[in-house]
Design an enzyme around this catalytic site. Structure first.
Site, PDB file in Angstrom:
ATOM      1  N   ASN A 210       0.838  -1.201   0.000  1.00  0.00           N
ATOM      2  CA  ASN A 210       0.000   0.000   0.000  1.00  0.00           C
ATOM      3  C   ASN A 210       0.869   1.244   0.000  1.00  0.00           C
ATOM      4  O   ASN A 210       2.090   1.158  -0.080  1.00  0.00           O
ATOM      5  CB  ASN A 210      -0.957  -0.035   1.196  1.00  0.00           C
ATOM      6  CG  ASN A 210      -0.186  -0.108   2.500  1.00  0.00           C
ATOM      7  OD1 ASN A 210       0.487   0.829   2.889  1.00  0.00           O
ATOM      8  ND2 ASN A 210      -0.265  -1.260   3.163  1.00  0.00           N
ATOM      9  N   ASP A 279      -4.376  -6.311   4.691  1.00  0.00           N
ATOM     10  CA  ASP A 279      -5.517  -7.060   5.215  1.00  0.00           C
ATOM     11  C   ASP A 279      -5.639  -8.427   4.546  1.00  0.00           C
ATOM     12  O   ASP A 279      -6.289  -9.320   5.062  1.00  0.00           O
ATOM     13  CB  ASP A 279      -6.809  -6.269   4.980  1.00  0.00           C
ATOM     14  CG  ASP A 279      -6.934  -5.135   5.983  1.00  0.00           C
ATOM     15  OD1 ASP A 279      -6.495  -5.306   7.126  1.00  0.00           O
ATOM     16  OD2 ASP A 279      -7.462  -4.065   5.608  1.00  0.00           O
ATOM     17  N   LYS A 289       8.889 -16.780 -10.987  1.00  0.00           N
ATOM     18  CA  LYS A 289       8.203 -15.594 -11.507  1.00  0.00           C
ATOM     19  C   LYS A 289       7.010 -15.992 -12.382  1.00  0.00           C
ATOM     20  O   LYS A 289       7.151 -16.857 -13.263  1.00  0.00           O
ATOM     21  CB  LYS A 289       9.200 -14.766 -12.320  1.00  0.00           C
ATOM     22  CG  LYS A 289       8.657 -13.429 -12.734  1.00  0.00           C
ATOM     23  CD  LYS A 289       9.671 -12.651 -13.546  1.00  0.00           C
ATOM     24  CE  LYS A 289       9.030 -11.393 -14.091  1.00  0.00           C
ATOM     25  NZ  LYS A 289       9.834 -10.784 -15.136  1.00  0.00           N
ATOM     26  N   PHE A 324      -4.957   3.217  14.546  1.00  0.00           N
ATOM     27  CA  PHE A 324      -5.031   4.243  13.498  1.00  0.00           C
ATOM     28  C   PHE A 324      -5.994   3.751  12.435  1.00  0.00           C
ATOM     29  O   PHE A 324      -5.953   2.576  12.063  1.00  0.00           O
ATOM     30  CB  PHE A 324      -3.641   4.491  12.893  1.00  0.00           C
ATOM     31  CG  PHE A 324      -2.730   5.177  13.876  1.00  0.00           C
ATOM     32  CD1 PHE A 324      -2.164   4.461  14.932  1.00  0.00           C
ATOM     33  CD2 PHE A 324      -2.494   6.527  13.780  1.00  0.00           C
ATOM     34  CE1 PHE A 324      -1.366   5.096  15.871  1.00  0.00           C
ATOM     35  CE2 PHE A 324      -1.689   7.180  14.711  1.00  0.00           C
ATOM     36  CZ  PHE A 324      -1.126   6.461  15.758  1.00  0.00           C
ATOM     37  N   LYS A 338     -14.323   0.674  14.820  1.00  0.00           N
ATOM     38  CA  LYS A 338     -13.078  -0.097  15.010  1.00  0.00           C
ATOM     39  C   LYS A 338     -12.535   0.072  16.421  1.00  0.00           C
ATOM     40  O   LYS A 338     -11.983  -0.858  17.000  1.00  0.00           O
ATOM     41  CB  LYS A 338     -12.020   0.351  14.000  1.00  0.00           C
ATOM     42  CG  LYS A 338     -12.298  -0.129  12.594  1.00  0.00           C
ATOM     43  CD  LYS A 338     -11.254   0.368  11.618  1.00  0.00           C
ATOM     44  CE  LYS A 338     -11.763   0.202  10.196  1.00  0.00           C
ATOM     45  NZ  LYS A 338     -10.887   0.829   9.212  1.00  0.00           N
ATOM     46  N   LYS A 342     -12.046  -3.271  18.557  1.00  0.00           N
ATOM     47  CA  LYS A 342     -10.693  -3.681  18.975  1.00  0.00           C
ATOM     48  C   LYS A 342     -10.413  -3.304  20.423  1.00  0.00           C
ATOM     49  O   LYS A 342      -9.304  -3.525  20.918  1.00  0.00           O
ATOM     50  CB  LYS A 342      -9.643  -3.048  18.045  1.00  0.00           C
ATOM     51  CG  LYS A 342      -9.798  -3.486  16.583  1.00  0.00           C
ATOM     52  CD  LYS A 342      -8.679  -2.985  15.686  1.00  0.00           C
ATOM     53  CE  LYS A 342      -9.077  -3.102  14.212  1.00  0.00           C
ATOM     54  NZ  LYS A 342      -8.177  -3.856  13.391  1.00  0.00           N
TER      55      LYS A 342
END
Ligand code: CTP
Length: 423
Positions: A210, A279, A289, A324, A338, A342
């Site tokens: 990301n 995730d 490859k 975060f 969240k 959590k």
């Protein structure tokens, strides 16, 4: 505060006298250590006169002609008293010795004995600077938390033009000052920060990842250290250098990050989970490859473990947990959900679609969400400032927790009814 200034053998050694002055201007006492090579360029007398102290030149007391105990244990005494070790100029040689852990003179021995932040300002010929050995050694030091002040480009003493000129003396002095100016409200805390992005391999050449740069997490680690905490930084891939003065553990995948977190979590009092963890990961990593001519390719992904959610389930009462949430829509409601799921103390929510927030940039716009429902939206500000505002909130939560504990002790020491005695 005391700064140990290591001077090694390069033409730029004469600039260390000016650096010493700039450090004194900022209120630091300076203990100079010179290597043998440095003494070929400048005499110890210059530094002794400017610092008003004996300059340390060797592991053994040369005047006595033999080793004596006082001089042999001096490196540990200097190591204990100093608040920072600055090596300027740092030659390719000292950098290599530090990376390898060689301790064959006072300065290298001091580096190994030191626990204070270490700042290195290299100066050398451009080819030596660019040599893979030097760059590799510098990376080892950076990973260990040493702050490397990059040399500047320009005309070098050897006649070449390129990178290798000692950074401006003012820049070095200011870096030392900023490294040491800290509030101490997190003293006694053991802080674990995760930062950067994880990479999930598809084949030996490709991976899923990301856009996280690691800047926010690194700023948090830096701010926590400046406020007196002992910091461990677990970092995935990132675009910036880790701050000095902390243990840095590098990981690649979400699984490696989970293992590293599990290793440290039991000793942690504050956990700041700023990493952008994948995730999903490919269910199968191709051993070779993947070839374009093999036609359409369908990726099958499986979810990774929720690291923060899992450690939250086995947290101890004194452990504070901060998460975060980088969101693109319904920012506050998604992040609040969240926070509850959590079971966190604090969630830092940001809308990554806003200009000046989120990935790659040096600023951020966040809202602090607390377990008791309070919400504090913050203006756009630099990531280090955001980090301090988050830690202000953490420090407040910590003192509230402390007050509740004291209250609990008061309640349990009330006299038992009719007994007239303390229970
Ligand atoms: N997180 C984690 N482990 C994961 C994914 C996320 O510990 N596998 C942590 C992040 O570091 C962050 C918090 O959980 O502190 C929220 O991450 P986020 O990706 O916003 O939430 P998810 O729980 O992954 O939910 P979703 O991506 O579906 O929005």
């Amino acid at each position: 505060m005391q700064v140990a200034l290591g001077v090694t053998g390069g033409i730029a050694a004469y600039k260390s006298a000016e650096l010493l002055r700039r450090l004194q201007d900022r209120g630091f006492e300076v203990q100079v250590i010179m290597t043998d090579a440095a003494r070929q360029f400048v005499t110890p007398l210059t530094f002794a006169a400017l610092s008003g102290r004996k300059v340390i030149t060797g592991l053994f007391d040369e005047a006595a002609g033999e080793a004596n105990l006082a001089s042999v244990i001096e490196h540990t005494a200097v190591a204990q008293n100093m608040d920072a070790l600055v090596i300027a100029p740092a030659t390719a040689d000292i950098i290599a010795k530090m990376a390898a852990g060689i301790a064959d003179d006072f300065l290298t021995t001091l580096y190994l004995a030191a626990r204070a932040p270490t700042i290195v300002a290299p100066a050398m010929n451009v080819n030596m600077w660019e040599h893979p050995a030097t760059q590799h050694n510098l990376q080892i030091l950076r990973d260990r938390g040493v702050h490397v002040i990059e040399p500047e480009e320009g005309y070098l003493a050897c006649g070449m033009i390129g990178a290798g000129r000692l950074a401006a003396v003012e820049t070095i002095a200011q870096t030392v000052f900023e490294t040491l100016s800290q509030r101490s409200d997190l003293e006694g805390e053991t802080v674990l920060v995760t930062a950067g992005r994880t990479e999930e391999p598809l084949d030996p050449c490709r991976f899923l990842s990301n856009r996280s740069s690691g800047k926010m997490g690194y700023a948090l680690a830096e701010a926590a250290r400046r406020r007196g905490a002992r910091v461990t930084l677990i970092s995935g891939r990132s675009s910036v250098d880790p701050p000095p003065g902390m243990v840095v553990e590098r990981v690649r995948t979400a699984l490696e990050m989970m293992e590293a977190v599990n290793k440290h979590f039991h000793e942690v009092t504050i956990f700041l989970m700023a990493a952008a963890v994948a995730d999903f990961r490919p269910m199968r990593i191709a051993p070779a490859k993947l070839k374009r001519n093999s036609g359409a390719l369908a990726l099958r992904l499986e979810p990774t473990a929720d690291i923060l959610g899992e450690v939250a389930r086995r947290r101890k009462p004194r452990q504070l947990l901060v998460g975060f949430a980088a969101e693109t829509e319904n920012v506050v409601s998604n992040a609040s959900a969240k926070l509850r799921a959590k079971q966190l103390d604090l969630m830092v929510a940001n809308d990554v679609t806003q200009p000046g927030a989120g990935f790659e940039v040096d600023t951020n716009i966040v809202t602090l969400l607390f377990a008791d429902g309070r919400q504090i939206p913050l203006q756009k500000m630099g990531k280090l400032d955001v980090a301090h505002r988050i830690l202000d909130a953490v420090a407040q939560l910590r003192s509230k927790l402390g007050a509740e504990k004291t209250l609990a002790i008061h309640v349990s020491t009330e006299p038992a009814e009719g007994s007239g005695q303390l229970r």
